[in-house]
Design a protein around this motif. Structure first.
Motif, mmCIF file in Angstrom:
data_model
loop_
_atom_site.group_PDB
_atom_site.id
_atom_site.type_symbol
_atom_site.label_atom_id
_atom_site.label_comp_id
_atom_site.label_asym_id
_atom_site.label_seq_id
_atom_site.Cartn_x
_atom_site.Cartn_y
_atom_site.Cartn_z
ATOM 1 N N TRP A 307 54.771 -49.592 -30.931
ATOM 2 C CA TRP A 307 56.043 -49.016 -31.344
ATOM 3 C C TRP A 307 56.359 -49.576 -32.722
ATOM 4 O O TRP A 307 56.007 -50.719 -33.032
ATOM 5 C CB TRP A 307 57.130 -49.392 -30.336
ATOM 6 N N LEU A 308 56.998 -48.791 -33.566
ATOM 7 C CA LEU A 308 57.141 -49.169 -34.964
ATOM 8 C C LEU A 308 58.597 -49.167 -35.401
ATOM 9 O O LEU A 308 59.376 -48.293 -35.020
ATOM 10 C CB LEU A 308 56.338 -48.182 -35.827
ATOM 11 N N SER A 309 58.915 -50.169 -36.198
ATOM 12 C CA SER A 309 60.239 -50.261 -36.808
ATOM 13 C C SER A 309 60.072 -50.283 -38.320
ATOM 14 O O SER A 309 59.278 -51.068 -38.847
ATOM 15 C CB SER A 309 60.964 -51.525 -36.346
ATOM 16 N N ARG A 310 60.810 -49.407 -39.014
ATOM 17 C CA ARG A 310 60.746 -49.363 -40.479
ATOM 18 C C ARG A 310 62.078 -49.837 -41.052
ATOM 19 O O ARG A 310 63.146 -49.352 -40.677
ATOM 20 C CB ARG A 310 60.433 -47.953 -40.963
ATOM 21 N N PHE A 311 61.978 -50.797 -41.958
ATOM 22 C CA PHE A 311 63.168 -51.346 -42.617
ATOM 23 C C PHE A 311 63.412 -50.538 -43.890
ATOM 24 O O PHE A 311 62.744 -50.722 -44.907
ATOM 25 C CB PHE A 311 62.949 -52.822 -42.942
ATOM 26 N N SER A 312 64.410 -49.646 -43.840
ATOM 27 C CA SER A 312 64.592 -48.665 -44.905
ATOM 28 C C SER A 312 65.257 -49.224 -46.153
ATOM 29 O O SER A 312 64.953 -48.784 -47.269
ATOM 30 C CB SER A 312 65.418 -47.474 -44.389
ATOM 31 N N ASN A 313 66.161 -50.168 -46.007
ATOM 32 C CA ASN A 313 66.867 -50.706 -47.186
ATOM 33 C C ASN A 313 67.163 -52.194 -47.016
ATOM 34 O O ASN A 313 68.326 -52.612 -46.935
ATOM 35 C CB ASN A 313 68.151 -49.922 -47.457
ATOM 36 N N LEU A 314 66.093 -52.972 -46.982
ATOM 37 C CA LEU A 314 66.252 -54.425 -46.939
ATOM 38 C C LEU A 314 66.919 -54.921 -48.211
ATOM 39 O O LEU A 314 66.672 -54.403 -49.313
ATOM 40 C CB LEU A 314 64.879 -55.094 -46.816
ATOM 41 N N ARG A 315 67.742 -55.929 -48.086
ATOM 42 C CA ARG A 315 68.336 -56.545 -49.277
ATOM 43 C C ARG A 315 67.284 -57.392 -49.981
ATOM 44 O O ARG A 315 66.567 -58.174 -49.356
ATOM 45 C CB ARG A 315 69.531 -57.402 -48.888
ATOM 46 N N ASN A 316 67.211 -57.233 -51.299
ATOM 47 C CA ASN A 316 66.203 -57.949 -52.076
ATOM 48 C C ASN A 316 66.511 -59.442 -52.147
ATOM 49 O O ASN A 316 67.674 -59.863 -52.164
ATOM 50 C CB ASN A 316 66.128 -57.386 -53.500
ATOM 51 N N ASN A 317 65.437 -60.228 -52.217
ATOM 52 C CA ASN A 317 65.522 -61.683 -52.397
ATOM 53 C C ASN A 317 66.374 -62.358 -51.321
ATOM 54 O O ASN A 317 67.034 -63.361 -51.585
ATOM 55 C CB ASN A 317 66.080 -62.027 -53.786
ATOM 56 N N SER A 318 66.357 -61.798 -50.127
ATOM 57 C CA SER A 318 67.092 -62.399 -49.011
ATOM 58 C C SER A 318 66.160 -62.503 -47.811
ATOM 59 O O SER A 318 65.571 -61.500 -47.380
ATOM 60 C CB SER A 318 68.323 -61.557 -48.637
ATOM 61 N N LEU A 319 66.043 -63.712 -47.289
ATOM 62 C CA LEU A 319 65.229 -63.913 -46.090
ATOM 63 C C LEU A 319 66.003 -63.420 -44.875
ATOM 64 O O LEU A 319 67.129 -63.860 -44.619
ATOM 65 C CB LEU A 319 64.882 -65.394 -45.932
ATOM 66 N N VAL A 320 65.397 -62.497 -44.129
ATOM 67 C CA VAL A 320 66.049 -61.905 -42.969
ATOM 68 C C VAL A 320 65.299 -62.341 -41.707
ATOM 69 O O VAL A 320 64.088 -62.123 -41.589
ATOM 70 C CB VAL A 320 66.078 -60.364 -43.061
ATOM 71 N N MET A 321 66.022 -62.959 -40.793
ATOM 72 C CA MET A 321 65.457 -63.361 -39.510
ATOM 73 C C MET A 321 65.715 -62.231 -38.509
ATOM 74 O O MET A 321 66.868 -61.870 -38.253
ATOM 75 C CB MET A 321 66.073 -64.665 -39.033
ATOM 76 N N VAL A 322 64.627 -61.692 -37.967
ATOM 77 C CA VAL A 322 64.695 -60.511 -37.115
ATOM 78 C C VAL A 322 64.333 -60.901 -35.682
ATOM 79 O O VAL A 322 63.428 -61.706 -35.450
ATOM 80 C CB VAL A 322 63.741 -59.407 -37.611
ATOM 81 N N ARG A 323 65.053 -60.312 -34.752
ATOM 82 C CA ARG A 323 64.777 -60.527 -33.334
ATOM 83 C C ARG A 323 64.698 -59.181 -32.639
ATOM 84 O O ARG A 323 65.588 -58.333 -32.805
ATOM 85 C CB ARG A 323 65.893 -61.377 -32.722
ATOM 86 N N CYS A 324 63.625 -58.974 -31.870
ATOM 87 C CA CYS A 324 63.438 -57.729 -31.125
ATOM 88 C C CYS A 324 63.348 -58.055 -29.639
ATOM 89 O O CYS A 324 62.705 -59.048 -29.254
ATOM 90 C CB CYS A 324 62.176 -57.007 -31.580
ATOM 91 N N GLU A 325 63.982 -57.212 -28.804
ATOM 92 C CA GLU A 325 64.032 -57.465 -27.369
ATOM 93 C C GLU A 325 63.705 -56.204 -26.584
ATOM 94 O O GLU A 325 63.972 -55.080 -27.045
ATOM 95 C CB GLU A 325 65.428 -57.959 -26.951
ATOM 96 N N LEU A 326 63.156 -56.414 -25.392
ATOM 97 C CA LEU A 326 62.958 -55.312 -24.454
ATOM 98 C C LEU A 326 64.272 -55.004 -23.752
ATOM 99 O O LEU A 326 65.019 -55.922 -23.409
ATOM 100 C CB LEU A 326 61.894 -55.675 -23.421
ATOM 101 N N ARG A 327 64.535 -53.737 -23.511
ATOM 102 C CA ARG A 327 65.769 -53.323 -22.843
ATOM 103 C C ARG A 327 65.454 -52.276 -21.768
ATOM 104 O O ARG A 327 64.339 -51.810 -21.648
ATOM 105 C CB ARG A 327 66.748 -52.735 -23.869
ATOM 106 N N ASN A 328 66.474 -51.941 -20.988
ATOM 107 C CA ASN A 328 66.401 -50.899 -19.962
ATOM 108 C C ASN A 328 65.391 -51.235 -18.860
ATOM 109 O O ASN A 328 64.727 -50.369 -18.315
ATOM 110 C CB ASN A 328 66.048 -49.539 -20.608
ATOM 111 N N LEU A 329 65.261 -52.521 -18.530
ATOM 112 C CA LEU A 329 64.308 -52.924 -17.505
ATOM 113 C C LEU A 329 64.962 -53.895 -16.517
ATOM 114 O O LEU A 329 65.617 -54.858 -16.934
ATOM 115 C CB LEU A 329 63.086 -53.605 -18.143
#
Length: 351
Positions: A307-329
């Protein structure tokens, strides 16, 4: 004449021995005695050193090289010994040696063919490492020691490692996509397909259809500053999704910023494929893993659904901590300590 000489010699010797030492030899001083002792010690040391050198040289000449000693151990032509034993000794020890070797070969065969089964893992269900609780993985991850995805938009040298990692995965799935339909491939693999229709056959994954905006021709979005991150569920033998929303019978997944600042900098996220779910009471669009890809039964040619996630407009020069979770289970637990049912990574777009 000879007898007269011996008589005179004996008389002179007796006369000398009868006189005190002070009368026969001049008395030496203490200084002269010490000097004489030092000279004697020096001569003795030199003689010992010469003797040691001669002994070492003799030992070096007599000592055989290691290779020759090993060959002599394998077979000694002088004594006829093989591996340090004569033929008689080998004949006496052969029965016990063969019995011991047979025992170990038998135990190894029982372990390989009786305990370990190729088609089924030795530990399954709650006894397995994942305990029927699937986790998540992500790509690209060029280094197993880091979860950081860092790049400069439009500069391929800065994301060459990420491209190589994604290209390897892309080629693996393309190989399965080109596989003939009559070779262990399920015919019905649409999202509404039941998972138990042909469980021992596998579904193809049409990358071009589902992930058309993230492929090698666009550098998986990194060339235009819209990086694609691919997620997959871990393979858990025999696991089937138990959805909370019966209208959406798939494992859902969503990503978000881990902290308030990350939520501001993460921008818009696009999911491929995605659908709307209402299991929380509030409609929301999330990505999903089709139920048609479950269960995993060690099928030949099996490919886990991505499954794919596309980051369309990330802020430049900013470190982004991302968390992904399973749902509906119902049968998936989220544990932030052991990272069960979730994955974390960081993404940083530089200018």
């Amino acid at each position: 004449l000879a007898q007269s000489f011996h008589v005179k010699h004996d008389a002179i010797a007796a006369n000398l021995l009868s006189q005190p030492p002070s009368e026969t030899w001049p008395k030496k001083s203490n200084h002269d005695a010490a000097a004489a002792a030092d000279a004697a010690n020096a001569e003795a040391s030199a003689a010992n050193a010469d003797l040691d050198v001669d002994i070492d040289a003799t030992n070096e000449e007599a000592r055989p090289c290691r290779g020759a000693a090993f060959l002599r151990f394998l077979y000694n032509r002088n004594t006829g010994q093989i591996l340090g034993r004569t033929g008689v000794s080998w004949r006496k020890s052969a029965p016990s040696t063969f019995c011991l070797a047979g025992f170990f070969v038998g135990m190894l065969s029982v372990f390989l063919y009786g305990v370990i089964v190729e088609d089924i893992p030795y530990r399954t269900g709650e006894n397995s490492l994942l305990q029927m609780n699937p986790g998540l993985g992500f790509r690209p991850q060029p280094s197993m020691d880091s979860t950081l995805i860092e790049f400069v938009q439009g500069e391929p040298a800065t994301y060459a490692g990420e491209m190589a990692n994604l290209q390897q995965m892309y080629d693996t799935y393309k190989e399965m996509e080109l596989k003939p339909d009559n070779v262990n491939v399920r015919k019905a693999c649409e999202p509404d397909s039941k998972p138990d229709r042909e469980p021992f056959k596998v579904c193809k994954f049409n990358w071009t259809r589902w992930l058309q905006d993230c492929n090698p021709s666009t550098d998986f979005g990194y060339a235009v500053g819209k990086p694609c991150v691919v997620l997959k569920m871990n393979r858990v033998y025999g696991w089937l999704p138990d959805p909370l929303d019966p209208e959406v019978p798939h494992p859902m997944v969503t990503c978000f910023g881990e902290n308030p600042a990350d939520t501001e900098n993460i921008g818009e996220l696009e999911y491929f494929p995605s659908m709307e779910t209402n299991y929380t009471g509030t409609p929301a669009r999330m990505g999903y893993f089709s139920q048609a890809y479950f269960p995993y039964l060690k099928q030949v040619g099996y490919r886990a659904r991505w499954w794919l996630s596309r980051f369309s407009n990330l802020r430049n020069n900013s470190l982004v901590m991302v968390r992904c979770e399973l749902r509906n289970l119902r049968n998936s637990r989220i544990n932030t300590v052991d990272r069960d049912g979730m994955v974390r990574f960081e993404i940083f777009k530089r200018l």
